[in-house]
Write a protein that holds these residues in place. Structure first.
Motif, PDB file in Angstrom:
ATOM      1  N   VAL A   4     -22.832  43.924  50.769  1.00  0.00           N
ATOM      2  CA  VAL A   4     -23.467  44.535  49.605  1.00  0.00           C
ATOM      3  C   VAL A   4     -23.160  43.661  48.387  1.00  0.00           C
ATOM      4  O   VAL A   4     -22.005  43.286  48.155  1.00  0.00           O
ATOM      5  N   THR A   5     -24.189  43.341  47.627  1.00  0.00           N
ATOM      6  CA  THR A   5     -24.045  42.381  46.524  1.00  0.00           C
ATOM      7  C   THR A   5     -24.243  43.053  45.153  1.00  0.00           C
ATOM      8  O   THR A   5     -24.414  44.270  45.047  1.00  0.00           O
ATOM      9  N   ASP A   6     -24.225  42.209  44.138  1.00  0.00           N
ATOM     10  CA  ASP A   6     -24.161  42.637  42.733  1.00  0.00           C
ATOM     11  C   ASP A   6     -25.132  43.750  42.325  1.00  0.00           C
ATOM     12  O   ASP A   6     -24.772  44.668  41.575  1.00  0.00           O
ATOM     13  N   ASN A   7     -26.377  43.680  42.803  1.00  0.00           N
ATOM     14  CA  ASN A   7     -27.358  44.620  42.255  1.00  0.00           C
ATOM     15  C   ASN A   7     -27.162  46.069  42.689  1.00  0.00           C
ATOM     16  O   ASN A   7     -27.817  46.978  42.158  1.00  0.00           O
ATOM     17  N   CYS A   8     -26.241  46.308  43.615  1.00  0.00           N
ATOM     18  CA  CYS A   8     -25.908  47.713  43.949  1.00  0.00           C
ATOM     19  C   CYS A   8     -25.132  48.389  42.828  1.00  0.00           C
ATOM     20  O   CYS A   8     -25.240  49.613  42.629  1.00  0.00           O
ATOM     21  N   ILE A   9     -24.340  47.586  42.094  1.00  0.00           N
ATOM     22  CA  ILE A   9     -23.459  48.142  41.063  1.00  0.00           C
ATOM     23  C   ILE A   9     -24.265  48.887  39.996  1.00  0.00           C
ATOM     24  O   ILE A   9     -25.287  48.389  39.515  1.00  0.00           O
ATOM     25  N   PRO A  21     -25.829  52.894  61.962  1.00  0.00           N
ATOM     26  CA  PRO A  21     -25.435  53.602  63.185  1.00  0.00           C
ATOM     27  C   PRO A  21     -23.930  53.729  63.377  1.00  0.00           C
ATOM     28  O   PRO A  21     -23.484  54.506  64.222  1.00  0.00           O
ATOM     29  N   VAL A  22     -23.153  52.956  62.621  1.00  0.00           N
ATOM     30  CA  VAL A  22     -21.699  52.992  62.821  1.00  0.00           C
ATOM     31  C   VAL A  22     -20.923  53.469  61.585  1.00  0.00           C
ATOM     32  O   VAL A  22     -19.696  53.363  61.539  1.00  0.00           O
ATOM     33  N   ASP A  23     -21.645  54.002  60.606  1.00  0.00           N
ATOM     34  CA  ASP A  23     -21.001  54.544  59.393  1.00  0.00           C
ATOM     35  C   ASP A  23     -19.956  53.598  58.798  1.00  0.00           C
ATOM     36  O   ASP A  23     -18.797  53.983  58.584  1.00  0.00           O
ATOM     37  N   CYS A  24     -20.392  52.385  58.537  1.00  0.00           N
ATOM     38  CA  CYS A  24     -19.412  51.424  58.011  1.00  0.00           C
ATOM     39  C   CYS A  24     -19.540  51.183  56.511  1.00  0.00           C
ATOM     40  O   CYS A  24     -18.918  50.269  55.972  1.00  0.00           O
ATOM     41  N   PHE A  25     -20.327  52.030  55.823  1.00  0.00           N
ATOM     42  CA  PHE A  25     -20.366  51.944  54.358  1.00  0.00           C
ATOM     43  C   PHE A  25     -19.217  52.743  53.755  1.00  0.00           C
ATOM     44  O   PHE A  25     -18.896  53.848  54.207  1.00  0.00           O
ATOM     45  N   HIS A  26     -18.616  52.176  52.729  1.00  0.00           N
ATOM     46  CA  HIS A  26     -17.533  52.844  52.001  1.00  0.00           C
ATOM     47  C   HIS A  26     -17.948  52.972  50.540  1.00  0.00           C
ATOM     48  O   HIS A  26     -18.570  52.061  49.971  1.00  0.00           O
ATOM     49  N   GLU A  27     -17.581  54.094  49.917  1.00  0.00           N
ATOM     50  CA  GLU A  27     -18.093  54.423  48.591  1.00  0.00           C
ATOM     51  C   GLU A  27     -17.039  54.377  47.499  1.00  0.00           C
ATOM     52  O   GLU A  27     -15.983  55.018  47.585  1.00  0.00           O
ATOM     53  N   GLY A  28     -17.368  53.638  46.436  1.00  0.00           N
ATOM     54  CA  GLY A  28     -16.589  53.670  45.218  1.00  0.00           C
ATOM     55  C   GLY A  28     -17.380  54.378  44.131  1.00  0.00           C
ATOM     56  O   GLY A  28     -18.484  54.862  44.375  1.00  0.00           O
ATOM     57  N   PRO A  29     -16.838  54.424  42.907  1.00  0.00           N
ATOM     58  CA  PRO A  29     -17.500  55.166  41.824  1.00  0.00           C
ATOM     59  C   PRO A  29     -18.923  54.680  41.524  1.00  0.00           C
ATOM     60  O   PRO A  29     -19.807  55.498  41.268  1.00  0.00           O
ATOM     61  N   ASN A  30     -19.140  53.360  41.529  1.00  0.00           N
ATOM     62  CA  ASN A  30     -20.488  52.861  41.194  1.00  0.00           C
ATOM     63  C   ASN A  30     -20.929  51.685  42.061  1.00  0.00           C
ATOM     64  O   ASN A  30     -21.724  50.850  41.648  1.00  0.00           O
ATOM     65  N   ASN A  99     -25.417  40.032  36.898  1.00  0.00           N
ATOM     66  CA  ASN A  99     -23.957  39.986  36.704  1.00  0.00           C
ATOM     67  C   ASN A  99     -23.329  41.328  36.346  1.00  0.00           C
ATOM     68  O   ASN A  99     -22.689  41.485  35.307  1.00  0.00           O
ATOM     69  N   LYS A 100     -23.481  42.296  37.237  1.00  0.00           N
ATOM     70  CA  LYS A 100     -22.951  43.631  36.966  1.00  0.00           C
ATOM     71  C   LYS A 100     -21.498  43.790  37.413  1.00  0.00           C
ATOM     72  O   LYS A 100     -20.910  44.860  37.233  1.00  0.00           O
ATOM     73  N   LEU A 101     -20.944  42.727  37.996  1.00  0.00           N
ATOM     74  CA  LEU A 101     -19.576  42.815  38.518  1.00  0.00           C
ATOM     75  C   LEU A 101     -18.582  43.257  37.441  1.00  0.00           C
ATOM     76  O   LEU A 101     -17.613  43.962  37.716  1.00  0.00           O
ATOM     77  N   GLN A 102     -18.851  42.858  36.203  1.00  0.00           N
ATOM     78  CA  GLN A 102     -17.969  43.253  35.093  1.00  0.00           C
ATOM     79  C   GLN A 102     -17.942  44.778  34.890  1.00  0.00           C
ATOM     80  O   GLN A 102     -17.044  45.299  34.242  1.00  0.00           O
ATOM     81  N   HIS A 103     -18.937  45.470  35.432  1.00  0.00           N
ATOM     82  CA  HIS A 103     -18.991  46.935  35.282  1.00  0.00           C
ATOM     83  C   HIS A 103     -18.418  47.672  36.496  1.00  0.00           C
ATOM     84  O   HIS A 103     -18.438  48.904  36.537  1.00  0.00           O
ATOM     85  N   LEU A 104     -17.970  46.916  37.490  1.00  0.00           N
ATOM     86  CA  LEU A 104     -17.455  47.547  38.711  1.00  0.00           C
ATOM     87  C   LEU A 104     -16.259  48.437  38.414  1.00  0.00           C
ATOM     88  O   LEU A 104     -15.304  48.023  37.768  1.00  0.00           O
ATOM     89  N   GLN A 105     -16.341  49.661  38.902  1.00  0.00           N
ATOM     90  CA  GLN A 105     -15.213  50.588  38.778  1.00  0.00           C
ATOM     91  C   GLN A 105     -14.511  50.680  40.113  1.00  0.00           C
ATOM     92  O   GLN A 105     -15.156  50.875  41.139  1.00  0.00           O
ATOM     93  N   ARG A 106     -13.217  50.515  40.088  1.00  0.00           N
ATOM     94  CA  ARG A 106     -12.449  50.610  41.330  1.00  0.00           C
ATOM     95  C   ARG A 106     -11.788  51.968  41.421  1.00  0.00           C
ATOM     96  O   ARG A 106     -11.141  52.327  42.331  1.00  0.00           O
TER      97      ARG A 106
END
Ligand code: SF4
Ligand code: F3S
Length: 106
Positions: A4-9, A21-30, A99-106
């Motif tokens: 998953v890359t920048d534009n998801c943020i 099919p294997v539920d391998c997505f993990h979710e953070g705030p944004n 360049n949305k990485l600067q907005h990533l919330q952990r």
């Protein structure tokens, strides 16, 4: 693995989750990430993302290369998301902003 890359943020549409099919997505705030140890490379999620934010590792654009490591790292900390939910409220406004990485919330 797929990445998953920048534009998801700030968008987090979550359409990707409903087809994995294997539920391998993990979710953070944004942001969502893929656990590279669980992904089976089925490629089902890639066309589902309205923000075009998912790429195979092989086709990862050079300017998104750092997201490979970031997906691996954050998938260890964040919980699995197995069901689609509403996108973030300002998803449409953020879609395509660079360049949305600067907005990533952990
Ligand atoms: Fe899930 Fe398949 Fe996408 Fe990997 S490629 S994250 S297994 S839907
Ligand atoms: Fe993100 Fe696209 Fe999934 S915006 S949550 S990778 S559908």
């Amino acid at each position: 693995t797929f990445v998953v890359t920048d534009n998801c943020i700030q968008c987090k549409y979550t359409d990707c989750v409903s087809v994995c099919p294997v539920d391998c997505f993990h979710e953070g705030p944004n942001f969502l990430v893929i656990d590279p140890e669980e992904c089976i490379d089925c490629a089902l999620c890639e066309p589902e993302c309205p923000a075009d934010a998912i790429s195979s590792e092989e086709e990862l654009p050079e300017d998104q290369a750092h997201f490979l490591e970031l997906n691996a790292e954050l998938s260890k900390n964040w919980p699995v998301i197995a069901e689609q939910k509403d996108p973030l409220s300002e998803a449409a406004e953020w879609d395509g902003v660079g360049n949305k990485l600067q907005h990533l919330q952990r």
